[in-house]
Design a protein around this motif. Structure first.
Motif, PDB file in Angstrom:
ATOM      1  N   SER A   1       1.004  -1.313  -0.075  1.00  0.00           N
ATOM      2  CA  SER A   1      -0.127   0.312   0.295  1.00  0.00           C
ATOM      3  C   SER A   1       1.299   1.742   0.032  1.00  0.00           C
ATOM      4  N   ALA A   2       2.371   1.202   0.987  1.00  0.00           N
ATOM      5  CA  ALA A   2       2.836   2.565   0.218  1.00  0.00           C
ATOM      6  C   ALA A   2       4.282   2.357  -0.963  1.00  0.00           C
ATOM      7  N   ASN A   3       3.567   1.755  -1.359  1.00  0.00           N
ATOM      8  CA  ASN A   3       4.403   1.322  -2.786  1.00  0.00           C
ATOM      9  C   ASN A   3       5.923   1.457  -2.468  1.00  0.00           C
ATOM     10  N   LEU A   4       6.089   0.141  -1.141  1.00  0.00           N
ATOM     11  CA  LEU A   4       7.656  -0.444  -1.566  1.00  0.00           C
ATOM     12  C   LEU A   4       8.239  -1.303  -1.333  1.00  0.00           C
ATOM     13  N   LYS A   5       9.004  -1.845  -1.944  1.00  0.00           N
ATOM     14  CA  LYS A   5       9.996  -2.707  -1.884  1.00  0.00           C
ATOM     15  C   LYS A   5       9.360  -3.855  -0.882  1.00  0.00           C
ATOM     16  N   THR A   6       9.117  -5.150  -1.089  1.00  0.00           N
ATOM     17  CA  THR A   6       8.836  -6.105  -0.555  1.00  0.00           C
ATOM     18  C   THR A   6      10.117  -7.075   0.465  1.00  0.00           C
ATOM     19  N   THR A   7      10.897  -6.992   1.322  1.00  0.00           N
ATOM     20  CA  THR A   7      11.795  -7.596   1.406  1.00  0.00           C
ATOM     21  C   THR A   7      11.737  -8.183   2.511  1.00  0.00           C
ATOM     22  N   LYS A   8      12.612  -9.448   2.767  1.00  0.00           N
ATOM     23  CA  LYS A   8      12.789 -10.256   4.350  1.00  0.00           C
ATOM     24  C   LYS A   8      12.229  -9.568   5.380  1.00  0.00           C
ATOM     25  N   LYS A   9      14.150  -8.556   5.620  1.00  0.00           N
ATOM     26  CA  LYS A   9      14.064  -7.624   6.905  1.00  0.00           C
ATOM     27  C   LYS A   9      13.004  -6.702   6.607  1.00  0.00           C
ATOM     28  N   ARG A  10      12.020  -5.947   5.713  1.00  0.00           N
ATOM     29  CA  ARG A  10      11.052  -4.787   6.244  1.00  0.00           C
ATOM     30  C   ARG A  10      10.172  -5.649   6.626  1.00  0.00           C
ATOM     31  N   LEU A  11       9.791  -7.048   5.965  1.00  0.00           N
ATOM     32  CA  LEU A  11       8.773  -7.606   6.726  1.00  0.00           C
ATOM     33  C   LEU A  11       8.654  -7.980   8.041  1.00  0.00           C
ATOM     34  N   LEU A  12       9.805  -8.588   8.678  1.00  0.00           N
ATOM     35  CA  LEU A  12      10.584  -8.944   9.741  1.00  0.00           C
ATOM     36  C   LEU A  12      10.550  -7.099  10.880  1.00  0.00           C
ATOM     37  N   ILE A  13      11.021  -6.624  10.053  1.00  0.00           N
ATOM     38  CA  ILE A  13      10.947  -5.228  10.921  1.00  0.00           C
ATOM     39  C   ILE A  13       9.526  -4.306  11.587  1.00  0.00           C
ATOM     40  N   LEU A  14       8.811  -5.245  10.527  1.00  0.00           N
ATOM     41  CA  LEU A  14       6.788  -4.989  11.334  1.00  0.00           C
ATOM     42  C   LEU A  14       6.787  -5.396  11.433  1.00  0.00           C
ATOM     43  N   SER A  15       6.844  -7.188  11.313  1.00  0.00           N
ATOM     44  CA  SER A  15       6.446  -7.681  12.132  1.00  0.00           C
ATOM     45  C   SER A  15       6.685  -7.419  14.061  1.00  0.00           C
ATOM     46  N   VAL A  16       8.186  -7.404  13.450  1.00  0.00           N
ATOM     47  CA  VAL A  16       8.739  -7.047  15.507  1.00  0.00           C
ATOM     48  C   VAL A  16       7.314  -5.460  16.481  1.00  0.00           C
ATOM     49  N   LEU A  17       7.465  -4.502  15.084  1.00  0.00           N
ATOM     50  CA  LEU A  17       6.611  -3.852  15.927  1.00  0.00           C
ATOM     51  C   LEU A  17       5.809  -4.046  15.208  1.00  0.00           C
ATOM     52  N   ASN A  18       4.191  -4.817  15.159  1.00  0.00           N
ATOM     53  CA  ASN A  18       3.227  -4.766  15.522  1.00  0.00           C
ATOM     54  C   ASN A  18       2.986  -6.167  16.560  1.00  0.00           C
TER      55      ASN A  18
ATOM     56  N   ASN B   1       2.403   3.223  12.508  1.00  0.00           N
ATOM     57  CA  ASN B   1       1.470   4.204  12.416  1.00  0.00           C
ATOM     58  C   ASN B   1      -0.353   3.857  12.145  1.00  0.00           C
ATOM     59  N   ASN B   2      -0.671   3.517  13.907  1.00  0.00           N
ATOM     60  CA  ASN B   2      -2.155   2.725  12.822  1.00  0.00           C
ATOM     61  C   ASN B   2      -3.196   3.854  13.174  1.00  0.00           C
ATOM     62  N   ARG B   3      -2.845   5.413  13.064  1.00  0.00           N
ATOM     63  CA  ARG B   3      -3.279   6.303  13.089  1.00  0.00           C
ATOM     64  C   ARG B   3      -4.213   6.345  13.794  1.00  0.00           C
ATOM     65  N   GLU B   4      -3.750   5.598  15.256  1.00  0.00           N
ATOM     66  CA  GLU B   4      -5.059   5.690  16.548  1.00  0.00           C
ATOM     67  C   GLU B   4      -3.404   6.610  17.373  1.00  0.00           C
ATOM     68  N   HIS B   5      -4.666   7.882  18.677  1.00  0.00           N
ATOM     69  CA  HIS B   5      -3.553   8.626  19.206  1.00  0.00           C
ATOM     70  C   HIS B   5      -3.266   7.591  20.194  1.00  0.00           C
ATOM     71  N   LYS B   6      -1.584   8.077  20.489  1.00  0.00           N
ATOM     72  CA  LYS B   6      -0.514   7.728  21.173  1.00  0.00           C
ATOM     73  C   LYS B   6      -0.522   8.047  22.448  1.00  0.00           C
ATOM     74  N   HIS B   7      -0.990   8.274  23.607  1.00  0.00           N
ATOM     75  CA  HIS B   7      -0.478   8.721  25.305  1.00  0.00           C
ATOM     76  C   HIS B   7       0.693   7.404  25.847  1.00  0.00           C
ATOM     77  N   GLN B   8       1.207   7.208  26.524  1.00  0.00           N
ATOM     78  CA  GLN B   8       2.530   6.955  26.991  1.00  0.00           C
ATOM     79  C   GLN B   8       3.138   7.825  28.457  1.00  0.00           C
ATOM     80  N   LEU B   9       2.818   6.172  29.519  1.00  0.00           N
ATOM     81  CA  LEU B   9       4.018   6.972  30.793  1.00  0.00           C
ATOM     82  C   LEU B   9       4.898   6.285  30.470  1.00  0.00           C
TER      83      LEU B   9
END
Length: 138
Positions: free
Chosen positions: A10-27, A81-89
């Motif tokens: 959806s962001a028109n970025l190349k799908t690589t194993k490294k990007r997929l893994l980084i996104l998975s970790v963050l998700n 960035n799931n378009r939700e508001h972020k609040h943290q302590l």
């Protein structure tokens, strides 16, 4: 196709194993992570160096997939960035992060939109203090 594939396409970025893994970790993380945190979590599955992680994080941030935040501890944290508001302590001693589920900022946000003409799509709010574990040690 999994969630991470869809995000990259959806962001028109190349799908690589490294990007997929980084996104998975963050998700799968409940809190924002530093580049070093991400490298530590991904190094068990794929060989990657710190500069590769930084380049991937930069590309994902530029496309609006990730939120990047410089914290009071001097470190930069990333989260989806799931378009939700972020609040943290954040504990100013041990840097523990606790997400806050809601705050009464909706009226302020609406007033700000009316006053400035902006359409607010997300925001981050960080409170700094001392967590209970660190307070016991003082």
């Amino acid at each position: 196709m999994n969630k991470e594939d869809n995000i990259l396409k959806s962001a028109n970025l190349k799908t690589t194993k490294k990007r997929l893994l980084i996104l998975s970790v963050l998700n799968n993380s409940k809190t924002p992570l530093t580049c070093e945190d991400i490298l530590e979590k991904t190094s068990k599955e794929i060989n990657m160096n710190l500069s590769t992680v930084y380049r991937a994080l930069n590309a994902l941030t530029q496309r609006g997939i990730l939120l990047k935040q410089l914290s009071n501890d001097g470190k930069t944290y990333y989260q989806i960035n799931n378009r939700e508001h972020k609040h943290q302590l954040v504990c100013s001693l041990c840097n523990k992060v606790v997400l806050v589920s809601c705050t009464p900022l909706k009226k302020f946000e609406n007033d700000l939109c009316k006053e400035t003409g902006f359409t607010i799509t997300s925001h981050n709010l960080e409170f700094t203090g001392i967590c209970p574990e660190c307070a016991k040690k003082l």
